[in-house]
Write an enzyme that holds these catalytic residues in place. Structure first.
Site, PDB file in Angstrom:
ATOM      1  N   GLY A  49       0.784  -1.236   0.000  1.00 25.76           N
ATOM      2  CA  GLY A  49       0.000   0.000   0.000  1.00 25.76           C
ATOM      3  C   GLY A  49       0.811   1.280   0.000  1.00 25.76           C
ATOM      4  O   GLY A  49       0.442   2.266  -0.624  1.00 25.76           O
ATOM      5  N   GLU A 104       3.725   4.150   6.057  1.00 28.98           N
ATOM      6  CA  GLU A 104       2.473   3.427   5.833  1.00 28.98           C
ATOM      7  C   GLU A 104       1.544   4.204   4.908  1.00 28.98           C
ATOM      8  O   GLU A 104       1.656   5.420   4.794  1.00 28.98           O
ATOM      9  CB  GLU A 104       1.754   3.238   7.183  1.00 28.98           C
ATOM     10  CG  GLU A 104       1.674   1.839   7.701  1.00 28.98           C
ATOM     11  CD  GLU A 104       0.883   0.846   6.849  1.00 28.98           C
ATOM     12  OE1 GLU A 104       0.747   1.024   5.620  1.00 28.98           O
ATOM     13  OE2 GLU A 104       0.430  -0.133   7.431  1.00 28.98           O
ATOM     14  N   ASP A 105       0.624   3.499   4.287  1.00 25.80           N
ATOM     15  CA  ASP A 105      -0.392   4.174   3.471  1.00 25.80           C
ATOM     16  C   ASP A 105      -1.490   4.757   4.350  1.00 25.80           C
ATOM     17  O   ASP A 105      -1.892   5.900   4.183  1.00 25.80           O
ATOM     18  CB  ASP A 105      -0.977   3.228   2.410  1.00 25.80           C
ATOM     19  CG  ASP A 105      -1.474   1.900   2.982  1.00 25.80           C
ATOM     20  OD1 ASP A 105      -1.303   1.653   4.202  1.00 25.80           O
ATOM     21  OD2 ASP A 105      -2.026   1.095   2.214  1.00 25.80           O
ATOM     22  N   ASP A 108      -5.591   2.677  10.321  1.00 28.48           N
ATOM     23  CA  ASP A 108      -7.018   2.438  10.498  1.00 28.48           C
ATOM     24  C   ASP A 108      -7.241   2.044  11.966  1.00 28.48           C
ATOM     25  O   ASP A 108      -7.251   2.903  12.836  1.00 28.48           O
ATOM     26  CB  ASP A 108      -7.408   1.345   9.487  1.00 28.48           C
ATOM     27  CG  ASP A 108      -8.884   1.080   9.405  1.00 28.48           C
ATOM     28  OD1 ASP A 108      -9.651   2.010   9.204  1.00 28.48           O
ATOM     29  OD2 ASP A 108      -9.280  -0.098   9.536  1.00 28.48           O
ATOM     30  N   LYS A 136      -7.213   7.463   9.780  1.00 29.58           N
ATOM     31  CA  LYS A 136      -8.650   7.427  10.093  1.00 29.58           C
ATOM     32  C   LYS A 136      -8.802   7.335  11.603  1.00 29.58           C
ATOM     33  O   LYS A 136      -9.030   6.244  12.140  1.00 29.58           O
ATOM     34  CB  LYS A 136      -9.285   6.158   9.491  1.00 29.58           C
ATOM     35  CG  LYS A 136      -9.591   6.152   8.030  1.00 29.58           C
ATOM     36  CD  LYS A 136     -10.396   4.872   7.726  1.00 29.58           C
ATOM     37  CE  LYS A 136     -10.214   4.405   6.323  1.00 29.58           C
ATOM     38  NZ  LYS A 136     -10.813   3.068   6.081  1.00 29.58           N
ATOM     39  N   PHE A 157     -14.028   3.649   3.110  1.00 33.99           N
ATOM     40  CA  PHE A 157     -12.991   2.823   2.485  1.00 33.99           C
ATOM     41  C   PHE A 157     -12.478   3.520   1.238  1.00 33.99           C
ATOM     42  O   PHE A 157     -13.225   3.807   0.311  1.00 33.99           O
ATOM     43  CB  PHE A 157     -13.517   1.422   2.151  1.00 33.99           C
ATOM     44  CG  PHE A 157     -12.397   0.475   1.867  1.00 33.99           C
ATOM     45  CD1 PHE A 157     -11.705  -0.130   2.910  1.00 33.99           C
ATOM     46  CD2 PHE A 157     -11.981   0.232   0.563  1.00 33.99           C
ATOM     47  CE1 PHE A 157     -10.632  -0.972   2.662  1.00 33.99           C
ATOM     48  CE2 PHE A 157     -10.900  -0.606   0.302  1.00 33.99           C
ATOM     49  CZ  PHE A 157     -10.237  -1.205   1.362  1.00 33.99           C
ATOM     50  N   ASP A 164      -5.413  -0.208  -2.139  1.00 35.09           N
ATOM     51  CA  ASP A 164      -6.168  -1.132  -2.988  1.00 35.09           C
ATOM     52  C   ASP A 164      -7.472  -1.588  -2.370  1.00 35.09           C
ATOM     53  O   ASP A 164      -7.704  -1.463  -1.173  1.00 35.09           O
ATOM     54  CB  ASP A 164      -5.332  -2.390  -3.236  1.00 35.09           C
ATOM     55  CG  ASP A 164      -5.318  -3.308  -2.013  1.00 35.09           C
ATOM     56  OD1 ASP A 164      -4.988  -2.819  -0.905  1.00 35.09           O
ATOM     57  OD2 ASP A 164      -5.655  -4.502  -2.139  1.00 35.09           O
TER      58      ASP A 164
HETATM   59  P1  IMP Z   1      -4.830  -1.252  10.633  1.00 36.57           P
HETATM   60  O1  IMP Z   1      -3.965  -2.340  11.187  1.00 36.57           O
HETATM   61  O2  IMP Z   1      -6.290  -1.511  10.919  1.00 36.57           O
HETATM   62  O3  IMP Z   1      -4.420   0.127  11.059  1.00 36.57           O
HETATM   63  O4  IMP Z   1      -4.795  -1.412   9.089  1.00 36.57           O
HETATM   64  C1  IMP Z   1      -3.919  -0.785   8.287  1.00 36.57           C
HETATM   65  C2  IMP Z   1      -3.925  -1.411   6.914  1.00 36.57           C
HETATM   66  O5  IMP Z   1      -5.239  -1.731   6.476  1.00 36.57           O
HETATM   67  C3  IMP Z   1      -3.416  -0.409   5.922  1.00 36.57           C
HETATM   68  O6  IMP Z   1      -2.032  -0.508   5.792  1.00 36.57           O
HETATM   69  C4  IMP Z   1      -4.151  -0.801   4.657  1.00 36.57           C
HETATM   70  O7  IMP Z   1      -3.419  -1.762   3.962  1.00 36.57           O
HETATM   71  C5  IMP Z   1      -5.449  -1.390   5.130  1.00 36.57           C
HETATM   72  N1  IMP Z   1      -6.556  -0.394   5.055  1.00 36.57           N
HETATM   73  C6  IMP Z   1      -7.197   0.208   6.085  1.00 36.57           C
HETATM   74  N2  IMP Z   1      -8.145   1.061   5.666  1.00 36.57           N
HETATM   75  C7  IMP Z   1      -8.080   1.022   4.310  1.00 36.57           C
HETATM   76  C8  IMP Z   1      -8.808   1.720   3.267  1.00 36.57           C
HETATM   77  O8  IMP Z   1      -9.708   2.554   3.473  1.00 36.57           O
HETATM   78  N3  IMP Z   1      -8.451   1.406   1.989  1.00 36.57           N
HETATM   79  C9  IMP Z   1      -7.487   0.506   1.678  1.00 36.57           C
HETATM   80  N4  IMP Z   1      -6.776  -0.157   2.615  1.00 36.57           N
HETATM   81  C10 IMP Z   1      -7.080   0.086   3.923  1.00 36.57           C
HETATM   82 MG    MG Z   2      -0.799  -0.999   4.290  1.00 36.98          MG
END
Ligand code: IMP
Ligand code: MG
Length: 185
Positions: A49, A104-105, A108, A136, A157, A164
């Site tokens: 990402g 990171e992208d 979340d 977010k 999303f 992606d």
């Molecule tokens: P976390 O561990 O929940 O913070 O998830 C982070 C990862 O989830 C990111 O690096 C993304 O790869 C994926 N992700 C979370 N939200 C989105 C979104 O809105 N679009 C695409 N990928 C997402």
């Molecule tokens: Mg990611």
């Protein structure tokens, strides 16, 4: 909206334009150049990402630095986190004593980065910083300090500029909200 017309059709709306991204990446590069002055950070791209953001960002940082690529899995083709983080591809070199910058992208739930922070603390990095393109905050499930974030976004999303859904849309130059009909069919 005439470039990439086929994939743009799957978006509900554009959230962040390529112009806004370019400016934010420049500003972030300038900030990191200041904050890491005198150091030689190791910039770690969290695949896949962050790949587009990463390659743009490192060219805006005026410091000696090294790059590493790491792949973790937390999502399948779904739009919700499983909470399970697995290192699928690890670094090529040890980071002991280095100033680690995780790129990171999107943050979340925060589970991926909070797990990775622990991993690098255990590997005795001198410091661990987090740079994310998108945040977010409304979705956070763990307490995680994100020092560097380009954009706070609402709970939707999003895809594009590396992000992606089911491995698609990474090549969109802008960031958009994916139309729910794509993942609820
Ligand atoms: P976390 O561990 O929940 O913070 O998830 C982070 C990862 O989830 C990111 O690096 C993304 O790869 C994926 N992700 C979370 N939200 C989105 C979104 O809105 N679009 C695409 N990928 C997402
Ligand atoms: Mg990611």
């Amino acid at each position: 909206m005439d470039t990439n017309a086929k994939i743009y059709g799957d978006l509900e709306k554009i959230l962040v334009t390529r112009e806004q991204i370019a400016k934010a990446v420049k500003d972030m590069g300038r900030q990191l150049t200041q904050d890491f002055a005198g150091k030689e950070p190791v910039m770690i791209c969290i695949l896949k990402g962050a790949s587009v953001f990463f390659t743009d960002l490192i060219r805006e940082i005026d410091l000696p630095l090294t790059t590493e690529f790491m792949a973790v899995s937390s999502y399948g083709s779904s739009t919700k986190s499983t909470g399970v983080v697995k290192i699928v591809k690890d670094l090529d070199k040890p980071v002991t004593g280095r100033d680690v910058v995780l790129v990171e992208d999107i943050v979340d739930s925060g589970m991926t980065l909070s797990y990775l922070k622990k991993v690098f603390a255990n590997r005795e990095a001198a410091s661990v910083s987090i740079v994310t393109l998108l945040d977010k905050p409304a979705r956070r499930r763990v307490d995680l300090q994100v020092q560097y974030s380009c954009f706070n976004i609402p709970d939707a999303f999003v895809v594009g500029y590396g992000l992606d859904y089911d491995e698609k849309y990474r090549n969109l130059p802008d960031i958009g909200v994916l139309h729910p009909r794509i993942y609820t069919k």
